[in-house]
Scaffold this motif. Structure first.
Motif, short mmCIF file in Angstrom:
data_model
loop_
_atom_site.label_atom_id
_atom_site.label_comp_id
_atom_site.label_asym_id
_atom_site.label_seq_id
_atom_site.Cartn_x
_atom_site.Cartn_y
_atom_site.Cartn_z
N ILE A 32 -55.40 36.45 64.19
CA ILE A 32 -54.55 36.45 63.00
C ILE A 32 -53.35 37.32 63.35
N ASP A 33 -52.24 36.69 63.67
CA ASP A 33 -51.14 37.46 64.29
C ASP A 33 -50.13 38.01 63.30
N HIS A 34 -50.00 37.40 62.11
CA HIS A 34 -49.09 38.01 61.14
C HIS A 34 -49.34 37.49 59.73
N LEU A 35 -48.85 38.28 58.78
CA LEU A 35 -48.86 37.91 57.36
C LEU A 35 -47.44 37.57 56.94
N CYS A 36 -47.32 36.79 55.88
CA CYS A 36 -46.01 36.47 55.31
C CYS A 36 -45.95 36.98 53.87
N TYR A 37 -44.93 37.80 53.58
CA TYR A 37 -44.73 38.35 52.23
C TYR A 37 -43.44 37.78 51.67
N ARG A 38 -43.54 37.03 50.59
CA ARG A 38 -42.35 36.39 50.01
C ARG A 38 -41.81 37.23 48.85
N VAL A 39 -40.49 37.18 48.69
CA VAL A 39 -39.83 37.91 47.60
C VAL A 39 -39.06 36.90 46.76
N SER A 40 -38.75 37.31 45.52
CA SER A 40 -38.19 36.38 44.55
C SER A 40 -36.66 36.36 44.51
N SER A 41 -36.00 37.33 45.16
CA SER A 41 -34.54 37.39 45.10
C SER A 41 -33.99 38.11 46.31
N LEU A 42 -32.70 37.94 46.56
CA LEU A 42 -32.04 38.66 47.66
C LEU A 42 -32.05 40.16 47.41
N GLU A 43 -31.94 40.54 46.13
CA GLU A 43 -31.98 41.97 45.79
C GLU A 43 -33.34 42.57 46.18
N ASN A 44 -34.41 41.85 45.86
CA ASN A 44 -35.74 42.35 46.21
C ASN A 44 -35.97 42.32 47.72
N THR A 99 -39.50 31.50 43.79
CA THR A 99 -40.54 32.00 44.69
C THR A 99 -41.39 33.04 43.97
N ILE A 100 -42.70 32.89 44.07
CA ILE A 100 -43.62 33.89 43.53
C ILE A 100 -43.71 35.04 44.53
N GLU A 101 -43.51 36.24 44.05
CA GLU A 101 -43.45 37.39 44.95
C GLU A 101 -44.86 37.85 45.36
N GLY A 102 -45.00 38.17 46.64
CA GLY A 102 -46.27 38.66 47.16
C GLY A 102 -46.65 37.98 48.45
N PHE A 103 -47.82 38.33 48.96
CA PHE A 103 -48.32 37.69 50.18
C PHE A 103 -48.62 36.22 49.88
N GLU A 104 -48.20 35.37 50.80
CA GLU A 104 -48.39 33.93 50.58
C GLU A 104 -49.31 33.29 51.62
N HIS A 105 -49.15 33.63 52.89
CA HIS A 105 -49.98 33.02 53.92
C HIS A 105 -50.13 33.96 55.11
N PHE A 106 -51.11 33.65 55.96
CA PHE A 106 -51.17 34.28 57.27
C PHE A 106 -51.25 33.19 58.33
N GLU A 107 -50.95 33.58 59.57
CA GLU A 107 -50.92 32.59 60.65
C GLU A 107 -51.90 32.97 61.75
N VAL A 108 -52.47 31.94 62.36
CA VAL A 108 -53.56 32.09 63.31
C VAL A 108 -53.21 31.41 64.63
N VAL A 109 -53.50 32.09 65.72
CA VAL A 109 -53.43 31.49 67.05
C VAL A 109 -54.85 31.14 67.46
N ALA A 110 -55.12 29.86 67.64
CA ALA A 110 -56.46 29.39 67.99
C ALA A 110 -56.45 28.78 69.40
#
Length: 330
Positions: A32-44, A99-110
């Protein structure tokens, strides 16, 4: 960082609850190499960048399809079950998209290919739009508002390659990955690992079911490049093409085998995780051995005091969990 870690733990638990409900199990040696955190605006986006800067290193900030994406590496990893995750991707929202703010997905190297992933999880809801990418394609499993994605290269390895501008430009401009798209090309070797030395080449693995056609394939795409040479290697059941493009050496390695399962990729995956677990001091040790003349797998074997055949030993280590690798590195 503590508040962020708590949010990450909650997110990971929710994802794994959804995976468990669908009987989707991730192998212990997958990364599990990284998490993705999305934000709702450029200000955030700007606000979170300031927060992250207080406890993480900015690896890169790039413009991707008209919006900035920043990637950070934390000094203290987010630990969940037997995985430690140090990298978090922070994308600004796409223009006009809510966009809903918060963690959205993680990525996996298999260590299995996309077709095998789809066959392993027949009841999963897949999104295949990311498979169109020539470089580091991805396959997504949708989990309602959350997701996991599979890709062959970790985000940190991609960033190492991108920051090596001459090499990354040569990979893109040569068209190697695009021209070999139907042959499952995987970019492996020392450049994405950041342990390249003078004389290193860009290593690409491909799958050619009928190896008798490999040399013709290579001549079609690469015979016009400098120092082109195609060779058959009976002991490896492989055909290789070597050439130079804009001063960068390439080697393309073809076998009649899924590229995810070729030894070149399995060695790479073991080395990528060992560098993750071992940290910067271990990476510096490997690089020093490489500069001293050791090939990649022998350098890892020497650094780890492995007594057997380095290539066989790396294949053995590739199947170990992260905690088992940590024990080895003590």
């Amino acid at each position: 960082m503590n508040e962020f870690n708590i949010a990450a733990q909650d997110f990971l638990q929710r994802v794994f609850n959804k995976l468990d409900a669908q009987n989707i199990q991730l192998d212990k040696h997958w990364f599990i190499d990284h998490l993705c955190y999305r934000v709702s605006s450029l200000e955030n986006y700007s606000s979170f960048k300031k927060q992250f800067a207080s406890f993480a290193e900015l690896l890169i900030e790039s413009d991707v399809n008209g919006r900035p994406i920043a990637t950070y590496k934390f000094a203290e990893p987010i630990c969940f079950r037997d995985w430690s995750i140090q990298v978090v991707e922070l994308p600004a929202p796409k223009p006009g998209k809510i966009t809903i703010e918060g963690f959205e997905h993680f990525e996996v190297v298999a260590d299995i290919g996309f077709d095998e992933i789809k066959a392993r999880y027949p009841n999963a809801v897949f999104s295949e739009s990311g498979l169109k990418k020539d470089f580091n394609p991805e396959l997504e499993i949708s989990l309602d508002e959350l997701a996991i994605k599979f890709h062959p290269l970790s985000l940190e390895s991609v960033i190492r390659l991108e920051k090596n501008e001459a090499i990354y430009a040569a990979v893109k401009s040569s068209g190697v990955l695009k021209s070999l798209k139907e042959h499952q090309p995987l970019l492996v070797g020392t450049y994405p690992l950041g342990i390249d030395v003078s004389g290193s080449d860009v290593d690409v693995l491909i799958n050619v079911p009928d190896l008798t056609t490999a040399e013709t394939l290579f001549k079609k795409h690469f015979s016009g490049f400098e120092n082109f040479k195609a060779e058959t290697h009976g002991q490896y059941a492989a055909v290789t093409a070597s050439f130079d493009f804009h001063g960068v050496a390439f080697e393309v390695f073809a076998q009649a085998k899924d590229t995810a399962k070729q030894n070149g990729n399995l060695h790479f995956l073991a080395e990528e995780r060992l560098l993750h677990v071992g940290g910067s001091l271990f990476g510096e040790k490997i690089l020093a051995l490489r500069k001293g003349g050791d090939k990649t797998e022998p350098a890892f074997a020497k650094a780890l005091n492995l007594s057997g055949n380095p290539y066989d030993e790396l294949l053995r280590l590739q199947k170990l969990s992260e905690s088992e690798l940590r024990q080895l590195l003590k």
